[in-house]
Design an enzyme around this catalytic site. Structure first.
Site, PDB file in Angstrom:
ATOM      1  N   ARG A 140     -15.323 -56.331 -14.492  1.00 53.01           N
ATOM      2  CA  ARG A 140     -16.115 -55.602 -15.475  1.00 53.01           C
ATOM      3  C   ARG A 140     -17.606 -55.821 -15.244  1.00 53.01           C
ATOM      4  O   ARG A 140     -18.432 -55.014 -15.665  1.00 53.01           O
ATOM      5  CB  ARG A 140     -15.715 -56.050 -16.890  1.00 53.01           C
ATOM      6  CG  ARG A 140     -16.348 -55.206 -17.984  1.00 53.01           C
ATOM      7  CD  ARG A 140     -15.707 -55.445 -19.334  1.00 53.01           C
ATOM      8  NE  ARG A 140     -15.662 -56.850 -19.687  1.00 53.01           N
ATOM      9  CZ  ARG A 140     -15.081 -57.318 -20.791  1.00 53.01           C
ATOM     10  NH1 ARG A 140     -14.472 -56.484 -21.606  1.00 53.01           N
ATOM     11  NH2 ARG A 140     -15.086 -58.600 -21.066  1.00 53.01           N
ATOM     12  N   VAL A 183     -13.945 -46.925 -21.586  1.00 52.43           N
ATOM     13  CA  VAL A 183     -12.953 -47.712 -20.845  1.00 52.43           C
ATOM     14  C   VAL A 183     -13.401 -49.166 -20.655  1.00 52.43           C
ATOM     15  O   VAL A 183     -14.567 -49.501 -20.853  1.00 52.43           O
ATOM     16  CB  VAL A 183     -12.655 -47.075 -19.468  1.00 52.43           C
ATOM     17  CG1 VAL A 183     -12.094 -45.677 -19.640  1.00 52.43           C
ATOM     18  CG2 VAL A 183     -13.909 -47.030 -18.596  1.00 52.43           C
ATOM     19  N   GLU A 184     -12.438 -50.010 -20.255  1.00 50.32           N
ATOM     20  CA  GLU A 184     -12.662 -51.441 -20.005  1.00 50.32           C
ATOM     21  C   GLU A 184     -13.328 -52.123 -21.203  1.00 50.32           C
ATOM     22  O   GLU A 184     -14.268 -52.900 -21.054  1.00 50.32           O
ATOM     23  CB  GLU A 184     -13.498 -51.645 -18.730  1.00 50.32           C
ATOM     24  CG  GLU A 184     -12.710 -51.322 -17.466  1.00 50.32           C
ATOM     25  CD  GLU A 184     -13.414 -51.783 -16.202  1.00 50.32           C
ATOM     26  OE1 GLU A 184     -14.293 -52.660 -16.275  1.00 50.32           O
ATOM     27  OE2 GLU A 184     -13.068 -51.272 -15.129  1.00 50.32           O
ATOM     28  N   GLY A 185     -12.832 -51.818 -22.386  1.00 51.40           N
ATOM     29  CA  GLY A 185     -13.415 -52.336 -23.618  1.00 51.40           C
ATOM     30  C   GLY A 185     -14.379 -51.304 -24.167  1.00 51.40           C
ATOM     31  O   GLY A 185     -15.504 -51.186 -23.690  1.00 51.40           O
TER      32      GLY A 185
END
Length: 815
Positions: free
Chosen positions: A375, A497-499
């Protein structure tokens, strides 16, 4: 009067001890010295000494302090602070803290920041960027991808596989490239400037995916089998985490596996039946191996006493019967391969668990640790690369495009959004570089990765909107010459996305940062729930009194720097950046003070006060972004010509920090904001947003060929190849600037002011007047072709824009 002076001296000494964070014992000695002086001068008497001893002795005699102060406090603390769940504990313990902990501590060590090594590419990494990365950028026709094929062309897919684009993180012993995090970032930035599909396709396997998990946790057999195949492009990986019922709350995934015996490839083995329903999985439609996260149960106790083993990660070949892949999502016309995957009671051996059966139930920690690395690279790099390209391309367009007989970039209304794009491009590249430096130093920066994911994707989206506003119809009308429209469409994908960004800002940044970065809170929490009572009390005693001293220091530092506007605080330089360092010292102390007060007033409820958490997280985030900008300025050699970019980025970040701090004080728990404002902002808000003059300087850099502009777009794809509209426009930008003095020469010879258009006609006029050479005539003619290509928009035959029927739909229609 003498007594008053002595009291002031005592207050000053104690305040100085707190400001400088001197130990309790040293502070006690310093106070005793002042008392001795007072006694010698007959200013104080026995009562003052008695008060001093009543306070000082209990605090400095450890056994007394522990039994009569720390023990009662520990009991109260346990009642206030709820015990962490196992998933919360794993999330907090996963990863490491780095420079963000210094920023949180209220007293940043600037020498430490500037002593971190400058990020550099190896010869192999630079050759990869100049060779295969450059080549694949030339190959890609973005309009073909997004409008015609709905996918990357097969020759591009094969090129990516053949040249190891999916193997940047895989070690060389398995056939991978084993590139640094910084090199990965540079690759993704360059690709993102060309195509979000291309950057996403390359980025995901090199971030959260089977390759990363296998190298850290896989068995030797798994590593030896999969890693060479991944490196050679024989396997296409994906990782399935998100479920319809569990997006940001990944710990609540409903997908499950049940340990049981079953038949696999003709043999009875101990395995698990897996049932899952995942969505938003990048590369799932084309993946050959599926990384899968699920909750593993062992109802028959075939592995041990526990029934609920917890989140587990496994590798599932997609050709196993029952594994469903192939269907695609359609995310805002962005044609990267993304789709669902499902399975119902798919039986696989336990050996499919990443790391083997011993790693059953360890998946959450694995994911959090690996996600903190991935991330921190993929989405921030993609965002930085997109904005860098947009900044230089927007500068070129604003210089070429004319309205009201002027390049639009000279209009003040255009300068303002241009400055936002240029300043953010400088900052975002700096932040991506500093973050990958941390990763290359061996850190797993879970807090920093959340900061950069949120702030760089957020700034990217805002910059793309600004660029669209400047380009107008050029950005709106899609086609081969539109280099903004698809990025504008795709920007919200990075936000979600990704949190998701709302969750990342409201819960993750400060939720992890407050505990991980604070020098005492985690130690207090761990000691409070230590099963060894004596050890717990001893550790709690050290932590709580360290915490009290820390909080006192930050109050004194905040008060003093508010009173003096931080003019007397330390700075590593005395140039135009000095005040930035001093202001960051002040805000760092404010963050530390307000964090302690928020935790003290709200306790365990702080994590539910998401707006308070978000604003505290903003302070930490903006401090990190600002320090990354100053670090870049240092690493680039403190080039004064880059100062407008540095100043804009820093002043914008500090102004945003001040806004969040102001909002925090307005909403601080228990009405403490008014009193705290008198400490923190005794003379009002000290930071101003970037000025109009600074906006002008940044906009001018973007429109002027110079070393600063080159550094702003460093590493991006500028080759004027067939499908690279920004590269072609960049050449036109240079031609237009070279054409301007020729235009002036013709106007002077003609005795009239010609319109700056139809430059081919200007060339003909110059030829007739005999004032232009053949090469100058050719330049004007070439500039006119490029000018029209830059300002015109694409148009199509109606049939070209009709939605194409899929083969199955065509057959049904024919029937």
């Amino acid at each position: 009067m003498t007594t008053l002076l002595w009291i002031i001296a005592m207050i000053f000494v104690l305040g100085a001890m707190a400001y400088l964070r001197v130990s309790l014992l040293s502070t006690t000695i310093a106070a005793a010295v002042v008392l001795v002086v007072g006694s010698t001068m007959d200013i104080i008497g026995v009562i003052a000494w008695i008060v001093f001893l009543v306070i000082a002795l209990p605090l400095n005699i450890k056994s007394f302090r522990q039994n009569f102060i720390s023990r009662p406090l520990l009991k109260v603390y346990r009642g206030i602070m709820p015990e962490m769940s196992s998933t919360e504990k794993e999330a907090i313990e996963a990863g490491t803290t780095w420079w963000e902990a210094d920023l949180f501590a209220g007293n940043p060590n600037w020498s430490k920041l500037h002593n971190y090594p400058k990020a550099r590419l190896t010869a192999d990494e630079q050759a990869f960027l100049d060779g295969p990365v450059e080549e694949v950028c030339k190959m890609l026709n973005q309009h073909q991808v997004s409008h015609v094929l709905g996918d990357l062309p097969q020759d591009v897919w094969q090129f990516l596989k053949d040249h190891g684009f999916f193997a940047m993180i895989i070690k060389k012993k398995y056939g991978g490239l084993e590139y640094s995090a910084y090199a990965q970032s540079c690759v993704l930035q360059k690709l993102a400037g060309v195509s979000s599909e291309l950057a996403s396709t390359v980025g995901v396997p090199n971030s959260l995916g089977p390759g990363e998990l296998l190298q850290h946790y896989g068995t030797k057999e798994q590593q030896d089998h999969y890693l060479p195949r991944l490196a050679q492009g024989l396997e296409v990986p994906c990782f399935a985490l998100t479920s319809p019922e569990a997006g940001s709350d990944a710990g609540s995934i409903p997908d499950f596996g049940v340990v049981c015996k079953g038949e696999f490839q003709g043999e009875e083995v101990l395995g698990m039946k897996l049932t899952w329903n995942k969505r938003y999985i990048t590369l799932a439609p084309v993946a050959t191996v599926l990384g899968l996260a699920f909750k593993l149960r062992d109802p028959d106790h075939l592995l041990g006493d526990k029934e609920e083993l917890g989140i587990t990660c496994a590798l599932i070949p997609t050709d196993i019967p029952g594994v469903e892949t192939g269907r695609r999502h359609f995310p805002l016309n962005c044609m990267f391969q993304n789709g669902p995957t499902r399975g119902n009671e798919v039986f696989v051996p336990l050996s499919f668990i990443i790391g083997g059966p011993d790693m059953a139930g360890q998946g959450w920690r694995m994911l959090v640790e690996c996600l903190s690395v991935g991330r921190g690279i993929t989405l921030p790099s993609n965002s930085a690369g997109g904005v860098k390209t947009a900044a230089v391309a927007t500068g070129a367009y604003a210089r070429i495009r004319r309205q009201f007989k002027l390049p639009i970039g000279k209009l003040e209304g255009i300068e303002e959004p241009m400055a936002r794009i240029g300043g953010n491009a400088y900052l975002m590249d700096a932040v991506a570089t500093l973050t990958t430096t941390a990763i290359d130093l061996g850190e797993k920066p879970s807090v920093i990765s959340a900061i950069v994911k949120y702030h760089l994707t957020d700034r990217m989206q805002k910059c793309v909107i600004d660029a669209m506003d400047i380009h107008g119809g050029k950005g709106v009308c899609l086609g081969p010459n539109n280099y903004l429209g698809r990025g504008y469409q795709a920007a919200p994908i990075a936000i979600t996305v990704e949190g998701a960004n709302i969750l990342t800002r409201s819960m993750i940044i400060y939720g992890q940062g407050a505990i991980r970065c604070h020098p005492y809170v985690l130690a207090e929490m761990e000691s409070a729930f230590d099963t060894d009572a004596n050890r717990g009390l001893d550790n709690f005693d050290s932590a709580i009194f360290g915490h009290i001293g820390f909080a006192t220091s930050n109050f004194i530092r905040s008060f003093w720097m508010g009173l003096t506007s931080s003019y007397f605080s330390n700075s590593p330089y005395s140039d135009k950046t000095k005040r930035y360092y001093q202001q960051m010292n002040r805000f760092s102390a404010n963050l530390a003070l307000l964090s302690d007060l928020a935790m003290a007033t709200l306790g365990g409820n702080l994590k539910r006060k998401e707006r308070i958490s978000a604003r505290l997280g903003d302070l930490l985030s903006q401090l990190y972004l600002t320090s990354a900008t100053l670090k870049r300025y240092e690493d680039d050699g403190r080039l004064t010509e880059d100062l407008p970019l540095v100043q804009w980025a820093v002043e914008d970040s500090l102004y945003k920090l001040q806004d969040s701090l102001d909002d925090l004080l307005n909403n601080f728990p228990m009405g403490l904001g008014i009193a705290l404002r008198a400490v923190i902002f005794p003379f009002g808000r000290p930071i101003k947003r970037p000025s109009d003059v600074l906006d002008h300087k940044v906009a001018k850099i973007m429109q002027t060929p110079c070393a600063s502009r080159d550094r702003l777009g460093k590493g991006q794809f500028w080759t004027p190849s067939e499908f690279n509209a920004v590269g072609i426009q960049e050449q036109t930008f240079k031609d237009i600037l070279a054409a301007e003095p020729l235009y002036d020469k013709v106007c002077k010879a003609a005795g009239k002011r010609l319109p700056f258009m139809w430059l081919d006609k200007v060339a003909a006029e110059g030829k007739a007047l005999g004032v232009l050479s053949d090469s100058e005539i050719a330049l004007l003619e070439r500039a006119e072709i490029g000018r029209l290509k830059s300002i015109n928009v694409d148009d199509f035959d109606t049939e070209e824009l009709r939605a194409q029927l899929a083969p199955k739909a065509k057959q049904e229609k024919a029937a």
